[in-house]
Design an enzyme around this catalytic site. Sequence first.
Site, short mmCIF file in Angstrom:
data_model
loop_
_atom_site.label_atom_id
_atom_site.label_comp_id
_atom_site.label_asym_id
_atom_site.label_seq_id
_atom_site.Cartn_x
_atom_site.Cartn_y
_atom_site.Cartn_z
N LYS A 233 0.86 -1.19 0.00
CA LYS A 233 0.00 0.00 0.00
C LYS A 233 0.89 1.23 0.00
CE LYS A 233 -3.54 2.39 2.62
NZ LYS A 233 -4.60 2.29 3.65
N ARG B 262 -10.93 9.67 2.28
CA ARG B 262 -10.80 10.32 3.59
C ARG B 262 -11.97 11.28 3.82
NH1 ARG B 262 -4.20 11.07 3.26
NH2 ARG B 262 -3.75 8.82 3.09
N LYS C 293 -2.31 -1.49 -3.76
CA LYS C 293 -3.17 -0.32 -3.67
C LYS C 293 -2.33 0.95 -3.74
CE LYS C 293 -6.13 1.90 -0.36
NZ LYS C 293 -6.53 1.97 1.00
N SER D 109 -10.42 5.52 -4.35
CA SER D 109 -11.38 6.61 -4.46
C SER D 109 -10.97 7.67 -5.49
CB SER D 109 -11.58 7.25 -3.09
OG SER D 109 -10.33 7.68 -2.56
C1 PBG Z 1 -7.39 3.42 5.80
C2 PBG Z 1 -7.72 3.17 4.38
C3 PBG Z 1 -7.56 4.07 3.33
C4 PBG Z 1 -8.13 3.48 2.22
C5 PBG Z 1 -8.59 2.22 2.59
N1 PBG Z 1 -8.32 2.04 3.94
C6 PBG Z 1 -7.04 5.46 3.30
C7 PBG Z 1 -5.70 5.77 3.80
O1 PBG Z 1 -4.85 4.90 3.97
O2 PBG Z 1 -5.48 6.95 4.07
C8 PBG Z 1 -8.21 4.15 0.87
C9 PBG Z 1 -9.31 3.71 -0.04
C10 PBG Z 1 -9.59 4.62 -1.18
O3 PBG Z 1 -8.95 5.68 -1.39
O4 PBG Z 1 -10.52 4.29 -1.92
N2 PBG Z 1 -6.41 2.72 6.40
#
Ligand code: PBG
Length: 337
Positions: free
Chosen positions: A206, A216, A260, A286
């Site tokens: 990630k 967020r 991701k 997102s």
């Molecule tokens: C939180 C989390 C995030 C996403 C999934 N779980 C955001 C982040 O790490 O700040 C992002 C998903 C998306 O952007 O669609 N741990």
Amino acid sequence: MSGDGALGLGSFPGTRMRRNRADAWTRRLVAENRLSVDDLIWPVFALDGENRVEDVPSMPGVERLSVDRLVDAVGRAADLGIPAIALFPYTDPAVKTPDAREATNPDNLVCRAVRAIRAAHPDMGVVCDVALDPFNSDGHDGLVRDGEILNDETVEILCRQAVVQADAGCQVIAPSDMMDGRVGAIRAALDAAGHRDVRIMSYAAKFASAFYGPFRDAVGSGGALKGDKKTYQMDPANTDEALREVALDIAEGADMVMVKPGLPYLDVLHRVKATFRLPTFVYNVSGEYAMLKAAAANGWLDGDKVIMETLMAFKRAGADGILTYAAIEAAERLKAG
Ligand code: PBG
């Protein structure tokens, strides 16, 4: 991977590549990858209260739903044949604390939603995120002390978070926090709590990405976030490191791994699948969704077509499954043929 020997046997004019593209039926016969509803995981956002629906402005078509409405929405996904949903809470800012204690409350919004969804739709897979950001007044995935994101102290809480979610009926625990050693610790905690068949889908590779911005907004953690996540999420410059992350998570007991974001990291996805050959998922995040929806709303792109093309790109790169906010519309299109 096939070697060069398998490619380009003939040459023009005996060989004409366009022959196999000439009709829809040949194109169907020679298609190398398929997208099916079985490949889709639908991320959804839960909200407190009853009969409540809130739009997420930066994610057109995405809504936060109170548990009763969410149960109905999951029913539509089940009717379309979508195998699983991924659940995220919009936590009331009033219950966010520096110790993120709401994360381990067996009656928190996530656990209540899991129980309701599992009761109404017992055959639907429910994936729960493990990370502290929806519950932490600092907006970080881990505990923060003097500006430092604490690793081992966070992992202890993540283990308890995973167990309350599994107790509620969640079948897949998906740690998205990027703390070191959390997969092994969560596996041990789940087993000790009698959840040896609960799967772990680790957000193994990630990246510290700006494409998470709309998410967020959706979970309400963006305003709270102090600083960035670069001390735990990966540097977008690195792919060898992604392979090390995946190898460690497999060694610690991950059943499935994830890359991701998706589109900007197709190379990472391809290398992970080619190297490890285990169930590999990709999160079409997102910001990727927002880009396509915004361009489509302006009439600059054909929204339906770019979404299907994007999902196929993930299959081609090696994904076994895709987390996508477009899961419902994609499933409808696949059904329509
Ligand atoms: C939180 C989390 C995030 C996403 C999934 N779980 C955001 C982040 O790490 O700040 C992002 C998903 C998306 O952007 O669609 N741990």
